[in-house]
Design a protein around this motif. Structure first.
Motif, PDB file in Angstrom:
ATOM      1  N   GLN A  49       0.823  -1.197   0.000  1.00 19.04           N
ATOM      2  CA  GLN A  49       0.000   0.000   0.000  1.00 19.04           C
ATOM      3  C   GLN A  49       0.865   1.258   0.000  1.00 19.04           C
ATOM      4  N   THR A  50       0.203   2.372  -0.290  1.00 23.92           N
ATOM      5  CA  THR A  50       0.857   3.654  -0.096  1.00 23.92           C
ATOM      6  C   THR A  50       1.071   3.841   1.401  1.00 23.92           C
ATOM      7  N   LYS A  51       1.898   4.798   1.776  1.00 27.26           N
ATOM      8  CA  LYS A  51       2.186   4.999   3.195  1.00 27.26           C
ATOM      9  C   LYS A  51       0.929   5.291   4.003  1.00 27.26           C
ATOM     10  N   SER A  52       0.061   6.171   3.503  1.00 25.94           N
ATOM     11  CA  SER A  52      -1.153   6.504   4.263  1.00 25.94           C
ATOM     12  C   SER A  52      -2.099   5.306   4.353  1.00 25.94           C
ATOM     13  N   PHE A  91       7.276   2.515  13.071  1.00 24.01           N
ATOM     14  CA  PHE A  91       8.266   2.762  12.020  1.00 24.01           C
ATOM     15  C   PHE A  91       7.703   3.568  10.855  1.00 24.01           C
ATOM     16  N   ILE A  92       6.420   3.400  10.562  1.00 22.59           N
ATOM     17  CA  ILE A  92       5.866   4.114   9.404  1.00 22.59           C
ATOM     18  C   ILE A  92       5.196   5.429   9.784  1.00 22.59           C
ATOM     19  N   THR A  93       5.180   5.739  11.074  1.00 23.14           N
ATOM     20  CA  THR A  93       4.617   7.014  11.532  1.00 23.14           C
ATOM     21  C   THR A  93       5.700   8.066  11.469  1.00 23.14           C
ATOM     22  N   LYS A  94       5.402   9.140  10.765  1.00 22.02           N
ATOM     23  CA  LYS A  94       6.407  10.177  10.488  1.00 22.02           C
ATOM     24  C   LYS A  94       6.828  10.954  11.746  1.00 22.02           C
ATOM     25  N   ASP A  95       5.853  11.361  12.529  1.00 21.67           N
ATOM     26  CA  ASP A  95       6.113  12.202  13.691  1.00 21.67           C
ATOM     27  C   ASP A  95       6.511  11.340  14.887  1.00 21.67           C
TER      28      ASP A  95
END
Length: 101
Positions: A49-52, A91-95
């Motif tokens: 999937q895309t990141k979101s 890991f995939i959460t930006k903040d």
């Protein structure tokens, strides 16, 4: 077989399995094994999937595993998978602050 074909075959397999686990859930929502399997398939599909969308998939994984643990609190593979899903989500959460919990 090239990697693109292998990925396509994996997606087809996981989508078939996802639909099957959804069908089982509709018939018996208290099946902790099925919920754990469903979560496992979703975590695999999240990789494509895309990141979101991946974040949405992993949050759904966490929800399914938590639901399985309400039914069967000592289900070891659900506990282990929940830890892995939460790590993946971090890991995939930006903040960094959003990832800490």
């Amino acid at each position: 077989m090239d990697s693109g074909q292998q990925d396509f075959n994996r997606i087809l397999f996981y989508e078939y399995t996802r639909k099957n686990t959804e069908s089982v859930y509709a018939k018996n929502p208290l099946n902790a094994d099925n919920l754990t399997s469903w979560a496992g398939v979703l975590i695999e599909l999240s990789q494509f999937q895309t990141k979101s969308n991946s974040i949405k998939f992993v949050k759904d994984v966490v929800s399914k595993l938590e639901e399985a643990l309400v039914i069967y609190p000592k289900k070891h593979d659900a506990i282990w998978s929940l830890g892995n899903a939460q790590t993946s989500l971090a890991f995939i959460t930006k903040d960094l602050e959003d990832a800490k919990p």
